[in-house]
Write an enzyme that holds these catalytic residues in place. Structure first.
Site, PDB file in Angstrom:
ATOM      1  N   GLU A   6      10.822  -8.704  -2.583  1.00  0.00           N
ATOM      2  CA  GLU A   6      11.352  -7.479  -1.982  1.00  0.00           C
ATOM      3  C   GLU A   6      10.702  -7.381  -0.618  1.00  0.00           C
ATOM      4  O   GLU A   6       9.546  -6.992  -0.499  1.00  0.00           O
ATOM      5  CB  GLU A   6      11.042  -6.276  -2.876  1.00  0.00           C
ATOM      6  CG  GLU A   6      11.871  -5.039  -2.546  1.00  0.00           C
ATOM      7  CD  GLU A   6      11.167  -4.133  -1.573  1.00  0.00           C
ATOM      8  OE1 GLU A   6      11.496  -4.216  -0.353  1.00  0.00           O
ATOM      9  OE2 GLU A   6      10.314  -3.355  -1.994  1.00  0.00           O
ATOM     10  N   LEU A   7      11.455  -7.763   0.405  1.00  0.00           N
ATOM     11  CA  LEU A   7      10.883  -8.002   1.725  1.00  0.00           C
ATOM     12  C   LEU A   7      11.281  -6.919   2.719  1.00  0.00           C
ATOM     13  O   LEU A   7      11.620  -5.810   2.336  1.00  0.00           O
ATOM     14  CB  LEU A   7      11.294  -9.404   2.196  1.00  0.00           C
ATOM     15  CG  LEU A   7      10.968 -10.534   1.205  1.00  0.00           C
ATOM     16  CD1 LEU A   7      11.457 -11.884   1.725  1.00  0.00           C
ATOM     17  CD2 LEU A   7       9.492 -10.590   0.876  1.00  0.00           C
ATOM     18  N   ARG A  25       6.655  -0.956 -11.319  1.00  0.00           N
ATOM     19  CA  ARG A  25       7.973  -1.584 -11.222  1.00  0.00           C
ATOM     20  C   ARG A  25       7.897  -3.079 -11.528  1.00  0.00           C
ATOM     21  O   ARG A  25       8.903  -3.686 -11.914  1.00  0.00           O
ATOM     22  CB  ARG A  25       8.541  -1.353  -9.812  1.00  0.00           C
ATOM     23  CG  ARG A  25      10.044  -1.561  -9.714  1.00  0.00           C
ATOM     24  CD  ARG A  25      10.616  -0.932  -8.477  1.00  0.00           C
ATOM     25  NE  ARG A  25      10.339  -1.685  -7.263  1.00  0.00           N
ATOM     26  CZ  ARG A  25      10.689  -1.286  -6.047  1.00  0.00           C
ATOM     27  NH1 ARG A  25      11.307  -0.130  -5.890  1.00  0.00           N
ATOM     28  NH2 ARG A  25      10.415  -2.023  -4.989  1.00  0.00           N
ATOM     29  N   CYS A  42      10.098   0.802   2.774  1.00  0.00           N
ATOM     30  CA  CYS A  42      11.029  -0.260   3.156  1.00  0.00           C
ATOM     31  C   CYS A  42      12.468   0.234   3.144  1.00  0.00           C
ATOM     32  O   CYS A  42      13.343  -0.366   3.768  1.00  0.00           O
ATOM     33  CB  CYS A  42      10.878  -1.458   2.221  1.00  0.00           C
ATOM     34  SG  CYS A  42      11.084  -1.063   0.479  1.00  0.00           S
ATOM     35  N   GLU A  67      10.909  -3.070  11.715  1.00  0.00           N
ATOM     36  CA  GLU A  67      10.646  -1.902  10.872  1.00  0.00           C
ATOM     37  C   GLU A  67       9.623  -1.007  11.556  1.00  0.00           C
ATOM     38  O   GLU A  67       8.537  -1.454  11.932  1.00  0.00           O
ATOM     39  CB  GLU A  67      10.090  -2.343   9.507  1.00  0.00           C
ATOM     40  CG  GLU A  67      11.144  -2.635   8.472  1.00  0.00           C
ATOM     41  CD  GLU A  67      10.541  -2.777   7.084  1.00  0.00           C
ATOM     42  OE1 GLU A  67      10.826  -1.922   6.228  1.00  0.00           O
ATOM     43  OE2 GLU A  67       9.806  -3.754   6.850  1.00  0.00           O
ATOM     44  N   TRP A  84       0.801  -1.219   0.000  1.00  0.00           N
ATOM     45  CA  TRP A  84       0.000   0.000   0.000  1.00  0.00           C
ATOM     46  C   TRP A  84       0.833   1.268   0.000  1.00  0.00           C
ATOM     47  O   TRP A  84       0.319   2.344  -0.296  1.00  0.00           O
ATOM     48  CB  TRP A  84      -0.921   0.028   1.237  1.00  0.00           C
ATOM     49  CG  TRP A  84      -0.226  -0.269   2.527  1.00  0.00           C
ATOM     50  CD1 TRP A  84      -0.182  -1.463   3.178  1.00  0.00           C
ATOM     51  CD2 TRP A  84       0.553   0.636   3.344  1.00  0.00           C
ATOM     52  NE1 TRP A  84       0.563  -1.368   4.329  1.00  0.00           N
ATOM     53  CE2 TRP A  84       1.029  -0.088   4.459  1.00  0.00           C
ATOM     54  CE3 TRP A  84       0.887   1.985   3.227  1.00  0.00           C
ATOM     55  CZ2 TRP A  84       1.807   0.489   5.447  1.00  0.00           C
ATOM     56  CZ3 TRP A  84       1.677   2.573   4.209  1.00  0.00           C
ATOM     57  CH2 TRP A  84       2.123   1.824   5.302  1.00  0.00           C
ATOM     58  N   ASN A  85       2.120   1.201   0.314  1.00  0.00           N
ATOM     59  CA  ASN A  85       2.848   2.441   0.595  1.00  0.00           C
ATOM     60  C   ASN A  85       3.227   3.232  -0.653  1.00  0.00           C
ATOM     61  O   ASN A  85       3.365   4.451  -0.610  1.00  0.00           O
ATOM     62  CB  ASN A  85       4.073   2.175   1.462  1.00  0.00           C
ATOM     63  CG  ASN A  85       5.006   1.150   0.873  1.00  0.00           C
ATOM     64  OD1 ASN A  85       4.631   0.310   0.053  1.00  0.00           O
ATOM     65  ND2 ASN A  85       6.265   1.192   1.287  1.00  0.00           N
ATOM     66  N   LYS A 129      -2.493  -8.418  -7.573  1.00  0.00           N
ATOM     67  CA  LYS A 129      -3.312  -8.333  -6.376  1.00  0.00           C
ATOM     68  C   LYS A 129      -2.799  -7.141  -5.578  1.00  0.00           C
ATOM     69  O   LYS A 129      -1.807  -7.231  -4.872  1.00  0.00           O
ATOM     70  CB  LYS A 129      -3.199  -9.632  -5.562  1.00  0.00           C
ATOM     71  CG  LYS A 129      -4.358  -9.873  -4.559  1.00  0.00           C
ATOM     72  CD  LYS A 129      -4.430  -8.875  -3.429  1.00  0.00           C
ATOM     73  CE  LYS A 129      -3.280  -9.024  -2.459  1.00  0.00           C
ATOM     74  NZ  LYS A 129      -3.410  -8.038  -1.314  1.00  0.00           N
TER      75      LYS A 129
END
Length: 503
Positions: free
Chosen positions: A269-270, A178, A303, A400, A169-170, A193
């Site tokens: 991408e975690l 991307r 992130c 985080e 969502w960010n 999704k």
């Protein structure tokens, strides 16, 4: 925004017309459609807590229908000339750029960031389409003579096939473009999704791309409040060949387990826990500017955000005072209001998590220099905050933060700074400030991260590979590396070139 505000917040005048234009159905095949069971969910505005739109809620049957549409379009899209694929991406880039204010306002409405932040994301997100429109025509193979002389080695690149993208969502636009850009440039079809918090931007993007000439079925968008079962259904479909995910490491692990069933290609991408190191030879004013960019960009909901600000003790007091002055002066309010520098947190759940991390650190002895409190409603606002002298082992140094909280700790030596920076299971982004060239070279090599910013607080670039190491993920997005994630390598063994008979 006043701490005792509590007053109603009015949406901008342009919001109503814009929201009427955004598709609110699932985007499957040639356009919007309701969910198979007719269910819907509300998309909230985080500045007011009120509903912006009611969106179709995808089911497992809808997920299968999206894969059906992707499969029906796959062969024709893979055979479409690369230049044609690139021109559709380029036309989409131009439309997004022309409609910058519409996309920016929509992101501000559903995600909360300020309009200036949203405009920056439009420029950044659209650029992935321009970049990959050019990369589409540069998918290269090679032809060589086998060293033994017994034939020709032909290496070609082919699209991996149907892809699933799960986006956060960010960054509602950029996290879509991307992934969509390289997939479509490579000749893949894709099901997206989007986050249930911010599906509207992705739905408008699908509409824009359809208007730019994208054939039906090449891109489907399935918003849902039933993400675990819907995503699992797509992952279990043997026609799927790749999944690309941006989000938490916890969810990424689950997707990797599911991907093992059909040995899917994965891009992950975690999570991150980015260190921001300030050495005593740094230009402190530049370092403060960089820390503001790395920490407060997107309200800290990134992130790549500086999660741990590590400052050499000889300059820590001065740096902290300068940073505190800047952050304390940050005006908080709805993202569309003039003067607002920091919008709301995405939702109440995330705001509570931020508050818990700050309260936990303060109760363990951290020094609170500014902020540290939830602001009253409406909406989900949190004060911009600076914490110092955080004890080792505090949760805020391990997890985080994903919010406007600067967490500062001190160090004495370069070796100590490196040990602190690398003392995490994550390795996505990192930053450091130094004017010593030898130190720049040393530290750049010693930091364990996929991306390192030297004397700069913003590092993302569509022309550069974006990705992490350790538990921050697998693969790269962006740059020339990005399209390779959507291509298979095929080796064709040809016989030796026949020589003509000598007369």
């Amino acid at each position: 925004m006043s701490e005792s505000s509590g007053t109603a917040i009015r949406l901008p005048d342009a919001a109503a017309d814009l929201l009427r234009e955004v598709p609110t159905g699932l985007w499957i095949g040639s356009g919007p459609c309701p969910s198979s069971d007719g269910s819907t969910f509300d998309v909230l505005n985080p500045a007011t807590g009120g509903s912006l739109a009611t969106v179709a809620n995808a089911t497992v049957d809808d997920a299968v229908a999206a894969v059906d549409a992707a499969a029906a379009a796959a062969d024709e899209w893979a055979a479409t000339p690369p230049r044609t694929r690139g021109e559709i991406l380029r036309a989409s880039f131009e439309t997004i750029t022309r409609r910058r204010e519409d996309f920016a306002l929509l992101m501000t409405l559903e995600m909360g960031k300020t309009l200036d932040e949203s405009r920056g994301e439009v420029a950044y997100g659209a650029e992935f389409f321009r970049w990959f429109s050019e990369e589409a025509a540069r998918i290269n193979g090679r032809v060589t003579t086998a060293p033994s002389g017994n034939g020709e080695i032909v290496v070609t690149k082919e699209p991996v096939g149907i892809c699933l993208a799960v986006t956060p969502w960010n960054f509602p636009l950029a996290m879509g473009t991307r992934k969509i850009g390289p997939a479509l440039a490579a000749g893949c079809t894709m099901v997206v999704k989007p986050s249930e918090d911010t599906p509207l931007t992705t739905l408008l993007l699908a509409k824009v791309m359809s208007e730019a000439g994208l054939p039906p079925g090449v891109l489907s968008v399935i918003p849902t409040m039933r993400a675990p079962e819907v995503v699992a259904a797509v992952m279990a479909d043997e026609r799927l060949r790749k999944v690309s995910f941006t989000g938490s490491t916890q969810v990424g692990r689950k997707l990797l387990e599911q991907a093992a069933g059909h040995v899917l290609r994965t891009s992950m991408e975690l999570g991150g826990n980015a260190p921001f190191i300030v050495f005593d030879d740094a230009d402190l004013d530049a370092a403060v500017d960089g820390a503001i960019a790395a920490k407060m960009r997107n309200g800290g909901e990134a992130c790549t955000a500086a999660n741990r600000i590590l400052v050499q003790n000889s300059v820590r007091e001065e740096f902290t005072a300068k940073l505190t002055e800047r952050i304390a002066a940050t005006e908080v309010g709805p993202g569309w209001e003039p003067g607002s520098l920091l919008g709301p947190i995405i939702n109440a759940r995330q705001r509570e998590r931020i508050a818990d991390l700050v309260d936990d650190a303060a109760s363990d002895g951290a020094v609170l220099h500014t902020g540290g409190s939830i602001l009253p409603g409406p909406g989900f606002f949190y004060q911009p905050t600076v914490l110092d002298q955080i004890p080792a082992g505090a949760a805020i140094l391990r997890e985080e933060i994903f919010g406007p909280v600067a967490a500062i700790t001190g160090f004495d030596t370069e070796d100590e700074a490196i040990a602190l920076a690398n003392g995490t299971e994550f390795g996505l982004a990192s930053y450091f400030y130094s004017t010593d060239l030898a130190r720049v070279q040393r530290v750049s090599r010693r930091i364990q991260a996929g991306m390192v910013g030297v004397n700069r607080g913003v590092i993302s670039d569509p022309a550069a590979p974006f990705g992490g190491i350790k538990q921050s993920g697998l693969g790269s997005e962006g740059g020339s590396e990005g399209i390779q994630e959507y291509l298979n390598t095929k080796y064709v063994a040809l016989p030796p070139i026949p020589t003509p008979d000598t007369p």
